[in-house]
Design a protein around this motif. Structure first.
Motif, short mmCIF file in Angstrom:
data_model
loop_
_atom_site.label_atom_id
_atom_site.label_comp_id
_atom_site.label_asym_id
_atom_site.label_seq_id
_atom_site.Cartn_x
_atom_site.Cartn_y
_atom_site.Cartn_z
N MET A 189 0.86 -1.18 0.00
CA MET A 189 0.00 0.00 0.00
C MET A 189 0.90 1.23 0.00
O MET A 189 1.79 1.37 0.84
CB MET A 189 -0.92 0.00 1.21
N LEU A 190 0.68 2.08 -0.98
CA LEU A 190 1.48 3.29 -1.14
C LEU A 190 0.65 4.50 -0.71
O LEU A 190 -0.39 4.79 -1.31
CB LEU A 190 1.93 3.44 -2.60
N ALA A 191 1.09 5.17 0.32
CA ALA A 191 0.40 6.35 0.83
C ALA A 191 1.06 7.60 0.28
O ALA A 191 2.26 7.81 0.48
CB ALA A 191 0.41 6.35 2.35
N VAL A 192 0.27 8.42 -0.41
CA VAL A 192 0.77 9.67 -0.98
C VAL A 192 -0.10 10.81 -0.47
O VAL A 192 -1.29 10.85 -0.75
CB VAL A 192 0.73 9.64 -2.53
N PRO A 193 0.46 11.70 0.32
CA PRO A 193 -0.33 12.80 0.88
C PRO A 193 -1.14 13.55 -0.17
O PRO A 193 -0.64 13.83 -1.27
CB PRO A 193 0.74 13.70 1.51
N ASP A 194 -2.38 13.82 0.15
CA ASP A 194 -3.33 14.55 -0.70
C ASP A 194 -3.83 13.74 -1.89
O ASP A 194 -4.74 14.18 -2.59
CB ASP A 194 -2.72 15.87 -1.23
N LEU A 195 -3.24 12.58 -2.14
CA LEU A 195 -3.67 11.75 -3.27
C LEU A 195 -4.32 10.45 -2.81
O LEU A 195 -5.06 9.82 -3.57
CB LEU A 195 -2.50 11.44 -4.20
N GLY A 196 -4.03 10.02 -1.59
CA GLY A 196 -4.65 8.82 -1.07
C GLY A 196 -3.68 7.67 -0.88
O GLY A 196 -2.46 7.82 -1.04
N THR A 197 -4.23 6.53 -0.56
CA THR A 197 -3.46 5.30 -0.36
C THR A 197 -4.01 4.24 -1.31
O THR A 197 -5.22 4.02 -1.37
CB THR A 197 -3.57 4.81 1.09
N PHE A 198 -3.12 3.61 -2.07
CA PHE A 198 -3.57 2.64 -3.07
C PHE A 198 -2.52 1.56 -3.25
O PHE A 198 -1.35 1.73 -2.89
CB PHE A 198 -3.86 3.33 -4.41
N PRO A 199 -2.92 0.40 -3.82
CA PRO A 199 -1.97 -0.70 -4.01
C PRO A 199 -0.88 -0.33 -5.02
O PRO A 199 -1.11 0.43 -5.96
CB PRO A 199 -2.85 -1.84 -4.54
N ALA A 200 0.30 -0.90 -4.83
CA ALA A 200 1.41 -0.71 -5.76
C ALA A 200 2.29 -1.95 -5.74
O ALA A 200 2.46 -2.59 -4.70
CB ALA A 200 2.23 0.52 -5.37
N THR A 201 2.84 -2.27 -6.89
CA THR A 201 3.87 -3.30 -6.98
C THR A 201 5.19 -2.62 -7.26
O THR A 201 5.33 -1.90 -8.25
CB THR A 201 3.55 -4.31 -8.10
N PHE A 202 6.15 -2.81 -6.36
CA PHE A 202 7.50 -2.27 -6.53
C PHE A 202 8.40 -3.42 -7.00
O PHE A 202 8.48 -4.45 -6.34
CB PHE A 202 8.04 -1.74 -5.21
N ILE A 203 9.08 -3.21 -8.12
CA ILE A 203 9.91 -4.29 -8.65
C ILE A 203 11.22 -3.74 -9.17
O ILE A 203 11.27 -2.64 -9.75
CB ILE A 203 9.16 -5.08 -9.74
N ASN A 204 12.30 -4.46 -8.96
CA ASN A 204 13.61 -4.15 -9.52
C ASN A 204 13.94 -5.24 -10.55
O ASN A 204 14.56 -6.25 -10.23
CB ASN A 204 14.68 -4.13 -8.43
N ALA A 205 13.50 -5.04 -11.76
CA ALA A 205 13.78 -5.99 -12.85
C ALA A 205 13.80 -5.20 -14.15
O ALA A 205 12.81 -4.56 -14.50
CB ALA A 205 12.72 -7.08 -12.91
N GLY A 206 14.93 -5.22 -14.83
CA GLY A 206 15.07 -4.37 -16.01
C GLY A 206 15.42 -2.97 -15.59
O GLY A 206 16.47 -2.42 -15.93
N ILE A 207 14.51 -2.37 -14.82
CA ILE A 207 14.72 -1.06 -14.23
C ILE A 207 13.78 -0.95 -13.05
O ILE A 207 12.68 -1.53 -13.07
CB ILE A 207 14.46 0.05 -15.28
N PRO A 208 14.16 -0.27 -11.97
CA PRO A 208 13.23 -0.12 -10.86
C PRO A 208 11.93 0.53 -11.32
O PRO A 208 11.96 1.59 -11.98
CB PRO A 208 13.99 0.79 -9.88
N THR A 209 10.80 -0.09 -11.01
CA THR A 209 9.51 0.36 -11.53
C THR A 209 8.44 0.29 -10.46
O THR A 209 8.40 -0.65 -9.66
CB THR A 209 9.08 -0.47 -12.75
N ILE A 210 7.58 1.30 -10.47
CA ILE A 210 6.41 1.35 -9.59
C ILE A 210 5.18 1.12 -10.47
O ILE A 210 4.93 1.89 -11.41
CB ILE A 210 6.29 2.72 -8.91
#
Length: 395
Positions: free
Chosen positions: A200-221
């Motif tokens: 769960m990624l919490a971003v002030p003023d934007l909300g909290t939502f699911p995210a997949t963080f991966i380091n493959a090829g290039i770090p990507t959200i």
């Protein structure tokens, strides 16, 4: 007294959906043959940055993240490899070169450049058929295997392979990104830096939502398009013409980079534009690509849109495609779920310019996922070769 400009041997190449200026390390001015300020100043001047007008009129750049790129190639110092490949993403409006990641698209041109510039002895390669070039990607310390078509002892550049996002067909170049997960990543030493497939990624003023963080090829959200108010069918102008939207994406990217452990403070994201990438995914649906081509929902497994250097990419970055293929192969990631879930070895996704297929081989060992390789096809060709000129005082 004004001195004549420096003349530096260079080749302007297209690789995949990107373009860049390629150099042999040995051809650079001595001061620029080592990492540091002299090298950065040289590449900035070659590309025409920093440019407050964001046009790069006084340089070789094309004023987009896809065309503000440089590559330095040399004979490899790594066993089992023929060439070392260093990629520099040049900022358009700021005075810095980002060395934090690879360019998957330009990776398709490295083998061809190495052969044609004499870094690889052609007598060691097949006169006809596929030449296998083992490339050491210096930025991320990984191996890329490029399969370059040869004809009569020369690189074959023309062919009938079509790549959405590139206007004309060319010869197919297959790339293998070996062990693409970043096991020594800054974010914690694994493909998934938080240890989770979904956070769960919490971003002030934007909300909290699911995210997949991966380091493959290039770090990507990866985030779900619906969670941030999009459908996944957006084209470049839908995002890039909206300053507020770009600011929201940058804010999400900065907080994601912090959660991944790539930065220690939010302010560091400003000087790390190339990584991580941010992308949003959605289930397959029909849409019209930027070229006017109709993409049918039956022809794709999911939709992906990704931003590079603060703007929505016109197609898909090659390194991000590796991240997409890797995440799609692992059940439970947002990418995998958007594609319908379950085990898979390849995925075809829709992007603003059309579709792209990428494969990945994933295995679960002792509760941890590993990926042995990701595979995709691109094309490449020389656009111009000769010398690039820069003012003598550049370095």
């Amino acid at each position: 007294m004004f001195k004549p400009q420096l003349k530096i041997p260079a080749t302007y190449m297209r690789g995949g959906t990107s373009k860049g200026v390629f150099f042999r390390l040995q051809d650079l001015p001595e001061a620029a043959q080592q990492p540091g300020q002299a090298r950065d100043q040289l590449l900035l001047r070659v590309i025409g940055s920093p440019d407050p007008y964001a046009k790069q009129i006084d340089g070789m750049g094309g004023a987009t993240s896809s065309t503000s790129k440089t590559v330095i190639v040399s004979k490899s110092t790594q066993p089992g490899h023929q060439v070392d490949y260093l990629f520099g993403q040049v900022s358009i409006d700021k005075a810095f070169v980002d060395w934090s990641g690879n360019c998957g698209n330009l990776s398709a041109a490295v083998g061809s450049f190495a052969i044609q510039s004499g870094l690889i002895d052609v007598t060691t390669l097949p006169a006809n058929g596929l030449a296998t070039v083992h490339i050491w990607q210096v930025n991320i310390q990984k191996t890329i295997v490029a399969h370059i078509p040869m004809r009569d002892g020369q690189v074959q550049e023309m062919g009938d392979f079509e790549l959405d996002g590139v206007t004309f067909p060319a010869a197919e170049v297959q790339l293998e990104f070996v062990d693409p997960a970043d096991d020594d990543c800054e974010g914690g030493g694994s493909m998934f830096p938080t240890g989770n497939l979904v956070d769960m990624l919490a971003v002030p003023d934007l909300g909290t939502f699911p995210a997949t963080f991966i380091n493959a090829g290039i770090p990507t959200i990866f985030v779900n398009a619906a969670d941030i108010g999009y459908t996944g069918t957006e084209l470049q102008d839908d995002i890039n013409s909206d300053a507020a939207a770009l600011a929201r994406f940058e804010k999400i990217r900065a907080y994601g980079a912090l959660q991944m452990g790539l930065i220690n403070d939010l302010s560091e994201a400003q000087s790390r534009q190339h990584t991580p990438k941010i992308a949003f995914v959605a289930p397959a649906q029909s849409y019209t690509a930027s070229s006017g081509k109709a993409v049918d929902s039956a022809d794709v497994d999911l939709l992906v849109r990704a931003l590079s250097m603060g703007k929505l990419h016109h197609a898909m970055m090659g390194t991000c495609a590796v991240a997409i293929g890797t995440a799609a192969a692992i059940p439970g990631t947002l990418v995998n779920l958007a594609a319908g879930g379950g085990a898979r070895t390849a995925v075809r996704f829709g992007h603003p310019s059309g579709t792209l297929r990428v494969g990945a081989q994933a295995q679960l060992h002792d509760g941890s996922w590993t990926v042995t390789k990701a595979i995709m096809s691109r094309s490449a060709r020389v656009l111009m070769e000769g010398w690039v000129r820069v003012p003598a005082e550049t370095c």
